[in-house]
Scaffold this motif. Sequence first.
Motif, mmCIF file in Angstrom:
data_model
loop_
_atom_site.group_PDB
_atom_site.id
_atom_site.type_symbol
_atom_site.label_atom_id
_atom_site.label_comp_id
_atom_site.label_asym_id
_atom_site.label_seq_id
_atom_site.Cartn_x
_atom_site.Cartn_y
_atom_site.Cartn_z
ATOM 1 N N LEU A 106 0.883 -1.167 0.000
ATOM 2 C CA LEU A 106 0.000 0.000 0.000
ATOM 3 C C LEU A 106 0.918 1.212 0.000
ATOM 4 O O LEU A 106 1.588 1.503 0.988
ATOM 5 C CB LEU A 106 -0.917 0.016 1.218
ATOM 6 N N LEU A 107 0.963 1.895 -1.137
ATOM 7 C CA LEU A 107 1.880 3.014 -1.331
ATOM 8 C C LEU A 107 1.102 4.296 -1.569
ATOM 9 O O LEU A 107 -0.061 4.260 -1.979
ATOM 10 C CB LEU A 107 2.801 2.737 -2.525
ATOM 11 N N LEU A 108 1.757 5.418 -1.315
ATOM 12 C CA LEU A 108 1.122 6.718 -1.496
ATOM 13 C C LEU A 108 2.046 7.602 -2.331
ATOM 14 O O LEU A 108 3.199 7.831 -1.951
ATOM 15 C CB LEU A 108 0.836 7.361 -0.145
ATOM 16 N N ILE A 109 1.529 8.072 -3.472
ATOM 17 C CA ILE A 109 2.287 8.971 -4.353
ATOM 18 C C ILE A 109 1.706 10.373 -4.210
ATOM 19 O O ILE A 109 0.504 10.569 -4.408
ATOM 20 C CB ILE A 109 2.208 8.514 -5.818
ATOM 21 N N LEU A 110 2.542 11.343 -3.874
ATOM 22 C CA LEU A 110 2.099 12.725 -3.714
ATOM 23 C C LEU A 110 2.627 13.545 -4.884
ATOM 24 O O LEU A 110 3.820 13.816 -4.977
ATOM 25 C CB LEU A 110 2.590 13.288 -2.380
ATOM 26 N N ASP A 111 1.719 13.925 -5.770
ATOM 27 C CA ASP A 111 2.070 14.617 -7.004
ATOM 28 C C ASP A 111 1.805 16.109 -6.857
ATOM 29 O O ASP A 111 0.671 16.569 -7.011
ATOM 30 C CB ASP A 111 1.246 14.027 -8.161
ATOM 31 N N GLY A 112 2.856 16.861 -6.526
ATOM 32 C CA GLY A 112 2.716 18.318 -6.450
ATOM 33 C C GLY A 112 2.180 18.845 -5.142
ATOM 34 O O GLY A 112 1.632 19.949 -5.101
ATOM 35 N N ILE A 113 2.320 18.088 -4.049
ATOM 36 C CA ILE A 113 1.915 18.586 -2.732
ATOM 37 C C ILE A 113 3.046 19.448 -2.197
ATOM 38 O O ILE A 113 4.109 18.944 -1.818
ATOM 39 C CB ILE A 113 1.619 17.427 -1.752
ATOM 40 N N THR A 114 2.852 20.759 -2.175
ATOM 41 C CA THR A 114 3.942 21.680 -1.838
ATOM 42 C C THR A 114 3.820 22.306 -0.450
ATOM 43 O O THR A 114 4.776 22.900 0.036
ATOM 44 C CB THR A 114 4.029 22.815 -2.875
ATOM 45 N N ASP A 115 2.672 22.183 0.180
ATOM 46 C CA ASP A 115 2.487 22.774 1.507
ATOM 47 C C ASP A 115 3.041 21.833 2.571
ATOM 48 O O ASP A 115 2.642 20.660 2.639
ATOM 49 C CB ASP A 115 0.998 23.048 1.757
ATOM 50 N N VAL A 116 3.935 22.334 3.409
ATOM 51 C CA VAL A 116 4.599 21.461 4.384
ATOM 52 C C VAL A 116 3.616 20.903 5.411
ATOM 53 O O VAL A 116 3.773 19.772 5.879
ATOM 54 C CB VAL A 116 5.754 22.194 5.093
ATOM 55 N N ARG A 117 2.589 21.667 5.751
ATOM 56 C CA ARG A 117 1.624 21.173 6.746
ATOM 57 C C ARG A 117 0.754 20.069 6.161
ATOM 58 O O ARG A 117 0.434 19.095 6.845
ATOM 59 C CB ARG A 117 0.784 22.332 7.280
ATOM 60 N N ASN A 118 0.354 20.232 4.915
ATOM 61 C CA ASN A 118 -0.382 19.146 4.257
ATOM 62 C C ASN A 118 0.484 17.900 4.157
ATOM 63 O O ASN A 118 0.022 16.784 4.413
ATOM 64 C CB ASN A 118 -0.837 19.576 2.856
ATOM 65 N N MET A 119 1.732 18.103 3.788
ATOM 66 C CA MET A 119 2.656 16.974 3.676
ATOM 67 C C MET A 119 2.787 16.259 5.017
ATOM 68 O O MET A 119 2.719 15.026 5.103
ATOM 69 C CB MET A 119 4.031 17.481 3.219
#
Length: 254
Positions: A106-119
């Motif tokens: 179960l993997l998670l790809i984050l495409d263009g998440i630039t906000d550090v708090r969201n990350m």
Amino acid sequence: MNTNSERARREHNQMIFGIRALIEAIKSGQDIEAVYVQRGLTGALFNELRVLLKEAEITYQQVPVEKLNRITQKNHQGVIGMISPITYQKIEDIVPQIYEKGEVPLLLILDGITDVRNMGAIARTAECSGVNAIIVPVKGSAQINPDTIKTSAGALFNIPVCRHENLGKVVRYLQESGIQIVACTEKTNDYLYKVDFKGPTAIVMGSEEDGISSEIMRIADHLSKIPMSGTIGSLNVSVSAGVILYEAVRQRTV
């Protein structure tokens, strides 16, 4: 309780000042999170640094000297590097390890998440929901810095993070490894409940502004969306990630 001077000292320890110091850090294999270079900087030593940065696939930002001076009062020589608080891993190493353990990826790809708090918030949910690894692009991704670590409640120390130059290549590699790609997007009529998450899965989340890249949308195995009945068109991306990850958890635990 930490004093302001202690906090400042800890933050400075995460920085590298000067061209030669950054060159040596890269040669020693340090994970560099970000590099800021004074606009217009030239010279043989900087050219050597620039070649190393390219070889190591480390991007740098050209900024006014005033920004460097705001970051630190040290003699930075026009260059400041930020050491990553985590060690990045390779997805090509992680996937075989998951299968060898007898686990279902179960993997998670984050495409263009630039906000550090969201990350940070996404990483916290990912760690709690049993995600094996988070994959981010080299360019256009939130920095992993003290704020990101704090928002993740330390989860980023406990979950592998993989960084890659081209997410499209990562997606194709995962598909070749028997892992389905589920892109979470509003540009579909299919709800996430139609997807079978019991098999090897990589979930792709895009930024709230730009969404998932057209290349990944085109080659994904499934496009799925979260049902919405309110007047606001979308959820915060960290909330969306929580919703879809826990649908995967629900299916895998019933």
